[in-house]
Motif scaffolding. Structure first.
Motif, PDB file in Angstrom:
ATOM      1  N   ASP A 254      -2.970   4.820   2.533  1.00 36.54           N
ATOM      2  CA  ASP A 254      -2.615   5.677   1.538  1.00 36.54           C
ATOM      3  C   ASP A 254      -1.539   6.842   2.081  1.00 36.54           C
ATOM      4  OD1 ASP A 254      -4.368   4.297  -0.031  1.00 36.54           O
ATOM      5  OD2 ASP A 254      -5.811   5.759  -0.079  1.00 36.54           O
ATOM      6  N   LEU A 255      -1.041   7.544   1.224  1.00 36.21           N
ATOM      7  CA  LEU A 255      -0.132   8.515   1.731  1.00 36.21           C
ATOM      8  C   LEU A 255      -0.754   9.508   2.829  1.00 36.21           C
ATOM      9  CD1 LEU A 255       1.237  10.337  -1.515  1.00 36.21           C
ATOM     10  CD2 LEU A 255       2.612   8.970   0.128  1.00 36.21           C
ATOM     11  N   PRO A 256       0.156   9.496   3.906  1.00 35.56           N
ATOM     12  CA  PRO A 256      -0.575  10.366   4.970  1.00 35.56           C
ATOM     13  C   PRO A 256      -1.148  11.823   4.523  1.00 35.56           C
ATOM     14  CG  PRO A 256       1.671   9.618   5.612  1.00 35.56           C
ATOM     15  CD  PRO A 256       1.585   9.433   3.961  1.00 35.56           C
ATOM     16  N   LEU A 257      -2.502  12.210   5.042  1.00 31.99           N
ATOM     17  CA  LEU A 257      -3.045  13.073   4.723  1.00 31.99           C
ATOM     18  C   LEU A 257      -2.256  14.519   4.366  1.00 31.99           C
ATOM     19  CD1 LEU A 257      -6.121  13.966   3.921  1.00 31.99           C
ATOM     20  CD2 LEU A 257      -6.405  14.563   6.273  1.00 31.99           C
ATOM     21  N   GLU A 258      -1.612  14.965   5.425  1.00 38.37           N
ATOM     22  CA  GLU A 258      -0.925  16.039   5.594  1.00 38.37           C
ATOM     23  C   GLU A 258       0.340  16.049   4.548  1.00 38.37           C
ATOM     24  OE1 GLU A 258      -1.259  13.760   7.721  1.00 38.37           O
ATOM     25  OE2 GLU A 258       0.769  13.335   8.589  1.00 38.37           O
ATOM     26  N   VAL A 259       0.750  15.039   4.097  1.00 35.84           N
ATOM     27  CA  VAL A 259       1.620  14.880   2.895  1.00 35.84           C
ATOM     28  C   VAL A 259       1.027  15.113   1.509  1.00 35.84           C
ATOM     29  CG1 VAL A 259       3.356  13.374   1.519  1.00 35.84           C
ATOM     30  CG2 VAL A 259       3.201  13.462   4.167  1.00 35.84           C
ATOM     31  N   ALA A 260      -0.234  14.639   1.471  1.00 36.98           N
ATOM     32  CA  ALA A 260      -0.756  14.697  -0.078  1.00 36.98           C
ATOM     33  C   ALA A 260      -1.302  16.078   0.127  1.00 36.98           C
ATOM     34  CB  ALA A 260      -2.233  13.812   0.271  1.00 36.98           C
ATOM     35  N   ARG A 261      -1.821  16.814   1.134  1.00 34.41           N
ATOM     36  CA  ARG A 261      -2.207  18.160   0.920  1.00 34.41           C
ATOM     37  C   ARG A 261      -1.008  18.919   0.631  1.00 34.41           C
ATOM     38  NH1 ARG A 261      -6.084  20.454  -0.798  1.00 34.41           N
ATOM     39  NH2 ARG A 261      -7.570  20.045   0.601  1.00 34.41           N
TER      40      ARG A 261
ATOM     41  N   CYS B 205       0.704  -1.155   0.073  1.00 34.93           N
ATOM     42  CA  CYS B 205       0.089   0.011  -0.132  1.00 34.93           C
ATOM     43  C   CYS B 205       0.855   1.255  -0.174  1.00 34.93           C
ATOM     44  CB  CYS B 205      -0.993  -0.043   1.183  1.00 34.93           C
ATOM     45  SG  CYS B 205      -0.302   0.262   2.684  1.00 34.93           S
ATOM     46  N   SER B 206       0.412   2.239  -0.289  1.00 33.03           N
ATOM     47  CA  SER B 206       0.932   3.672  -0.636  1.00 33.03           C
ATOM     48  C   SER B 206       1.684   4.012   0.775  1.00 33.03           C
ATOM     49  CB  SER B 206       0.172   5.016  -0.990  1.00 33.03           C
ATOM     50  OG  SER B 206      -0.227   4.540  -2.297  1.00 33.03           O
ATOM     51  N   ARG B 207       0.800   3.705   1.901  1.00 37.08           N
ATOM     52  CA  ARG B 207       1.253   4.304   3.262  1.00 37.08           C
ATOM     53  C   ARG B 207       2.635   3.401   3.655  1.00 37.08           C
ATOM     54  NH1 ARG B 207      -1.450   6.613   7.855  1.00 37.08           N
ATOM     55  NH2 ARG B 207      -2.780   7.266   6.077  1.00 37.08           N
ATOM     56  N   ASP B 208       2.657   1.986   3.252  1.00 45.19           N
ATOM     57  CA  ASP B 208       4.105   1.335   3.609  1.00 45.19           C
ATOM     58  C   ASP B 208       5.050   1.864   2.834  1.00 45.19           C
ATOM     59  OD1 ASP B 208       2.276   0.108   5.526  1.00 45.19           O
ATOM     60  OD2 ASP B 208       2.281  -1.777   4.314  1.00 45.19           O
ATOM     61  N   PHE B 209       4.557   1.918   1.495  1.00 42.89           N
ATOM     62  CA  PHE B 209       5.908   2.483   0.539  1.00 42.89           C
ATOM     63  C   PHE B 209       6.393   3.589   0.901  1.00 42.89           C
ATOM     64  CE2 PHE B 209       6.427   2.182  -4.353  1.00 42.89           C
ATOM     65  CZ  PHE B 209       7.814   2.317  -4.336  1.00 42.89           C
ATOM     66  N   TYR B 210       5.538   4.602   1.390  1.00 44.76           N
ATOM     67  CA  TYR B 210       6.202   6.014   1.837  1.00 44.76           C
ATOM     68  C   TYR B 210       7.106   5.687   3.068  1.00 44.76           C
ATOM     69  CZ  TYR B 210       5.573  10.286   4.417  1.00 44.76           C
ATOM     70  OH  TYR B 210       6.047  11.527   5.271  1.00 44.76           O
TER      71      TYR B 210
END
Ligand code: NI
Lengths: 207, 207
Positions: free
Chosen positions: B89-96, A44-49
């Motif tokens: 997914d990507l952390p919300l604050e990173v995405a923003r 998942c993107s979270r883990d990749f990050y």
């Protein structure tokens, strides 16, 4: 600062069989890896990050640049040193535009037409291959052999690294093609002697 | 221009069983879909990019905003109207930060703690659910029910859309919770009468 492409490690957690990716990368860098590409599939993107964030800290603390495979969002999110895209990833010119002019952008090619396209559309270096057959699912095309690698290298003015099935038994032959570096996965990560594997390839490169 | 969250379609090519995604989306918009989210899994970045590019043109020509699920790189690459991120997914604050202040950013939540986090860290709207059980693999948590949806809605000041198992038989009940919209996949795409499916939900919403 010019990038040292000589020994370019692409990660694959699948072949680590549970060994730590971070410990393996640390050993690989100690053994002479000069450039690192994080390649993750089915995560998942979270883990990749989070993996990318930790690897960047590790690699950069050893002055080794970190390149992210395929995922521009992860590259941007962790401020990686670069991105590597293949023929099934974001179009090269789109990646360059979003990545900005200063990051390293790599492009996978297996013939001179793709190489010309890469040089023209923003690639900083080319990953040419697969040179030899490999067990890796990385390969969607047949091995192209050392002669084609040489032809690709001679057709462009940007750095070219060879990838695909490179091992200590054929590394010297690949080097003779004139490429700027060897890109490997299993030759370094495929057995637990990671540092020794890397050092051996590095010695062949320097010979 | 304020976003109309009333009928929010999330795509799933898997349930289309070979029917055209573009034809289905076109019908869905004709039936009253006001917001569109492209969700793709197990597709290469190149294909994701091309599908997104085509859907954006289609949706925007009907004044429907296109939101991309999970993949910030695709959202940036096609200049989508927004991005939706979940807990994996990507952390919300990173995405923003990477998306900029002007794009729509959605966040999946299933309790008031996540809702508070979302409101505080850059979400423009929340996707709350799953309300009911669903056959979809979208769900990693148990159904939370209409009462929790209501509690989430009352706990924040940003728009909340309900998602998960919403159909024409329970849409009126979901609306009573006070949410700003219904988010659906199979209730619209699950049978070939896409336009009729959308219109029916829209009529329930408007009633
Ligand atoms: Ni650390």
């Amino acid at each position: 600062m010019p990038v040292d492409y000589s020994l370019y490690l692409v990660t694959d957690r699948g072949i680590l069989k549970g060994r730590s990716l971070f410990a393996a990368v640390e050993e690989a860098i100690r053994g002479g890896v000069s450039l690192l590409q994080l390649r993750e599939k089915n995560v998942c993107s979270r883990d990749f990050y989070h993996i990318a964030l930790e690897l960047k800290e590790l690699a950069n603390s050893c002055n080794v640049p970190l390149i992210i495979n395929d995922r521009l969002d992860i590259a941007l999110a962790v401020d990686a040193d670069g991105l590597h895209v293949g023929q099934e990833d974001l179009p090269l010119e789109v990646a360059r535009k979003l990545l900005g002019p200063d990051k390293i952008l790599g492009y996978s090619v297996s013939n001179t037409a793709e190489a010309a396209y890469g040089e023209k559309n923003g690639a900083d270096y080319l990953g040419a291959g697969p040179v030899y057959p490999t067990g890796s699912k990385l390969d969607t095309v047949d091995p192209i052999g050392v002669e084609v690698i040489k032809t690709i290298k001679e057709s462009v003015s940007i750095p070219v690294v060879a990838i695909g099935g490179i091992s200590r038994s054929n590394a010297a032959e690949v080097k003779k093609s004139g490429v700027d570096g060897l890109s490997v996965i299993s030759a370094i990560l495929g057995s637990p002697q990671v540092e020794e594997n890397a050092r051996c390839l590095k010695n062949i490169w320097r010979a």
